[in-house]
Write an enzyme that holds these catalytic residues in place. Structure first.
Site, PDB file in Angstrom:
ATOM      1  N   GLU A 175       0.960  -1.138   0.239  1.00 44.89           N
ATOM      2  CA  GLU A 175      -0.018  -0.150  -0.016  1.00 44.89           C
ATOM      3  C   GLU A 175       0.852   1.280  -0.108  1.00 44.89           C
ATOM      4  O   GLU A 175       0.085   2.271  -0.363  1.00 44.89           O
ATOM      5  CB  GLU A 175      -1.141  -0.048   1.197  1.00 44.89           C
ATOM      6  N   SER A 227     -18.699  25.809   5.155  1.00 42.25           N
ATOM      7  CA  SER A 227     -17.377  26.448   5.372  1.00 42.25           C
ATOM      8  C   SER A 227     -16.558  26.948   4.074  1.00 42.25           C
ATOM      9  O   SER A 227     -15.577  27.564   4.273  1.00 42.25           O
ATOM     10  CB  SER A 227     -16.626  25.549   6.113  1.00 42.25           C
ATOM     11  N   GLY A 228     -17.007  26.507   3.015  1.00 46.10           N
ATOM     12  CA  GLY A 228     -16.106  26.819   1.788  1.00 46.10           C
ATOM     13  C   GLY A 228     -15.101  25.702   1.571  1.00 46.10           C
ATOM     14  O   GLY A 228     -14.328  25.868   0.625  1.00 46.10           O
ATOM     15  N   GLY A 229     -14.719  24.705   2.517  1.00 43.70           N
ATOM     16  CA  GLY A 229     -14.038  23.574   2.432  1.00 43.70           C
ATOM     17  C   GLY A 229     -14.488  22.578   1.308  1.00 43.70           C
ATOM     18  O   GLY A 229     -15.582  22.699   1.197  1.00 43.70           O
ATOM     19  N   VAL A 230     -13.688  21.789   1.249  1.00 44.54           N
ATOM     20  CA  VAL A 230     -14.138  20.772  -0.289  1.00 44.54           C
ATOM     21  C   VAL A 230     -15.313  19.933   0.410  1.00 44.54           C
ATOM     22  O   VAL A 230     -16.209  19.826  -0.489  1.00 44.54           O
ATOM     23  CB  VAL A 230     -12.982  20.133  -0.986  1.00 44.54           C
ATOM     24  N   ASP A 231     -15.141  19.622   1.652  1.00 51.32           N
ATOM     25  CA  ASP A 231     -16.306  18.608   2.089  1.00 51.32           C
ATOM     26  C   ASP A 231     -17.671  19.185   2.085  1.00 51.32           C
ATOM     27  O   ASP A 231     -18.369  18.641   1.804  1.00 51.32           O
ATOM     28  CB  ASP A 231     -15.783  17.862   3.336  1.00 51.32           C
ATOM     29  N   SER A 232     -17.630  20.232   2.833  1.00 48.90           N
ATOM     30  CA  SER A 232     -19.033  20.978   2.999  1.00 48.90           C
ATOM     31  C   SER A 232     -19.602  21.572   1.639  1.00 48.90           C
ATOM     32  O   SER A 232     -20.661  21.422   1.448  1.00 48.90           O
ATOM     33  CB  SER A 232     -19.148  21.715   4.171  1.00 48.90           C
TER      34      SER A 232
END
Ligand code: XMP
Length: 518
Positions: A175, A227-232
């Site tokens: 891996e 939040s403007g982050g990729v996840d949210s």
């Protein structure tokens, strides 16, 4: 548990440091892969109907008292099993072989001689090949039915197999990318041995998820802390495609964002953006600065930012009224690290300030990304047409610049960090280095020193530049930025940002430092 409509390979986690990587590599073969602690009952694992099982590495010695173990029945279930490092030793130990302390510890890139080129796992791989080793013990006697398929100078059984029973074991770590053909070996295992067809693809993940969300939520009201982050962002766009105007996104600008970040988020998601969202931007900078005034203890600062965020969100949620569902951008590493999946719970867990409480009157939390790794979330984001600039951005901590300003936070200090950081990012981009570091930023040390500018004495702040390369953000090394780029950044910061007269470059690895300053 682990229910998925996809073919699944199960990773059984014995606490090794690369375990999430195992799952990622399997998913790169388009095969869904979940991580479960070795404490998970065998029945639960078998109920998931896995096409294959991979036993990971781990810190124990198989013969140590209380060592992590597994039942012998696992190997007679008929499901193909691949043991890696500790998992390989355990397979031998449980099935009647022997494991002892190796005369010489093997660590790092190691030459592996393939003895059985016809082994299904080594198809197309020439001998010798380079593999990543990290072990103190080794297999000193094979379990009945096994044969050696590869060895190294110091390790007589670097790979073993019992083809009849579909049991395979590597002393090395396929891996880890340093194992040159590790991905190919894992691909042979999941595709050729386990017979997976590869039905885990991000292009249909979005469509299937949107359809499932539509069915689940119907006409319910949904609230999302964006939040403007990729996840949210990806979670919000999925929800908006599923429920349209029944979704409201609340973006709290706490005044601790990077320069122009609030405006960028509003541009993408606000009323002139590409998504027809109910978007609420709350400019809460002032109340955060007031609460943070004079506070210099890092944990206290984190708590204040987290609490205040929740208060603001709570007020907005009340204004919107009865909400049925709350969206969280939880991703798979959050699930594993919070102890719900594998064995790695205790290393470190980070929380977004969006870790929201249950004060809002909602029926359920919706987490559409909880099965995905970050790179998979990014693929979904790009597939949904979210701008690359937003999708590919580096992680940014929930408490924002609050933990990049050492000591107490003031508006002036925020301005210094924002401007210095913007210069750093601009110059890294210009030099084509913005992808060279996995995370980089400018921070404000709380140090003031004497300098001279023009003919005048100055007594001003020192800014620190930090850039790190990391796979999993648990450990990190400094990214070696060329001096000419660093000097340009230094010159610009000194000339363009008031009250800075010194620039440091932080070369500390993690550990002993952390990536953020606080
Ligand atoms: P450290 O500083 O612990 O950071 O080495 C590791 C990674 O986590 C990010 N980080 C956070 N992310 N909320 C977050 O969402 C937080 O409170 C938080 N603290 C650190 C950090 O930016 C790095 O990527």
């Amino acid at each position: 548990m682990g229910n998925t409509q996809h073919e699944q390979v199960v990773v059984i986690d014995f606490g090794g440091q690369y375990n999430q990587l195992v799952a990622r590599r399997v998913r790169e073969c388009s095969v869904y892969c979940g991580i479960y602690s070795y404490r998970t009952p065998l029945k639960d694992i078998l109920d998931m109907n896995p096409k294959g099982i991979i036993l990971t590495g781990g810190p124990d010695s198989v013969y140590a008292p209380g060592a992590a173990s597994c039942s012998k029945e696992l190997f007679s279930s008929g499901i193909p099993v691949l043991g890696l490092c500790y998992g390989a030793q355990l397979m031998m130990h449980v099935l009647g072989g022997e494991v002892t302390r190796a005369p010489e510890r093997e660590y790092g890139k190691t030459e592996v001689m393939i003895d059985e080129p016809k082994s299904a796992l080594f198809q197309g791989i020439d001998s010798p090949t380079i593999c990543w080793m990290s072990h103190n013990d080794y297999i000193s006697k094979l379990a009945p039915g096994f044969r050696v398929t590869a060895h190294t100078k110091n390790c007589p059984a670097a790979a073993v197999e019992d083809e009849q029973r579909n049991l395979y074991a590597f002393q090395f770590h396929p891996e880890v990318l340093h194992t040159k053909y590790g991905s190919a070996m894992l691909q042979h295992f999941v595709r050729d041995i386990c017979g997976c067809s590869g039905d885990w693809r991000m292009d249909d993940f979005a469509e299937k998820t949107i359809a499932a969300l539509k069915e689940k939520i119907g006409g319910g009201k949904v609230l999302c802390a964006l939040s403007g982050g990729v996840d949210s962002s990806v979670a919000a766009v999925l929800l908006s495609r599923a429920v349209g105007k029944n979704l409201t996104c609340v973006f709290v600008d706490h005044g601790l964002l990077r320069k122009n970040e609030g405006d960028m988020v509003e541009e993408v998601f606000g009323k002139n953006g590409a998504y027809d969202l109910n978007f609420i931007r709350v400019n809460a900078q002032h109340r955060f600065y007031v609460r943070l005034a004079g506070v210099d203890e890092p944990e206290r600062k984190r708590k204040i930012i987290g609490e205040e965020f929740i208060r603001v969100f709570e007020e907005e949620a009340k204004k919107i009224g009865a909400v049925d569902y709350l969206v969280q951008g939880t991703i798979y590493p959050d699930v594993v690290e919070s102890g719900l999946g594998g064995e790695s719970a205790t290393i470190k867990s980070h929380h977004n300030v969006g870790g929201l409480p249950d004060y809002v009157d909602f029926k359920e939390i919706v987490e559409p990304l909880r099965d995905l790794f970050k790179d998979e979330v990014r693929k979904v984001g790009l597939h949904l047409g979210i701008p690359e600039k937003l999708v590919m951005r580096q992680p940014f901590p929930g408490p924002g610049l609050g933990i990049r300003i050492v000591g107490d936070v003031t508006m002036d200090k925020v301005r210094i960090v924002q401007d210095s950081d913007a210069i750093f990012r601009e110059e890294m981009e210009k030099a084509g280095l913005d992808k060279a570091a996995d995370q980089y930023y400018a921070a404000l040390t709380n140090l003031r020193t004497v300098g001279v500018m023009g003919d005048e004495r100055t007594y001003d702040y020192a800014v620190a530049l930090r850039a790190v390369s990391t796979i999993d953000f648990m450990t990190a090394e400094v990214t070696e930025i060329p001096y000419d780029v660093l000097k340009t950044v230094m010159n610009r910061i000194i000339n363009e940002v008031d009250h800075v007269n010194r620039v440091f470059y932080d070369i500390t690895s993690k550990p002993p430092a952390t990536i953020e300053m606080e």
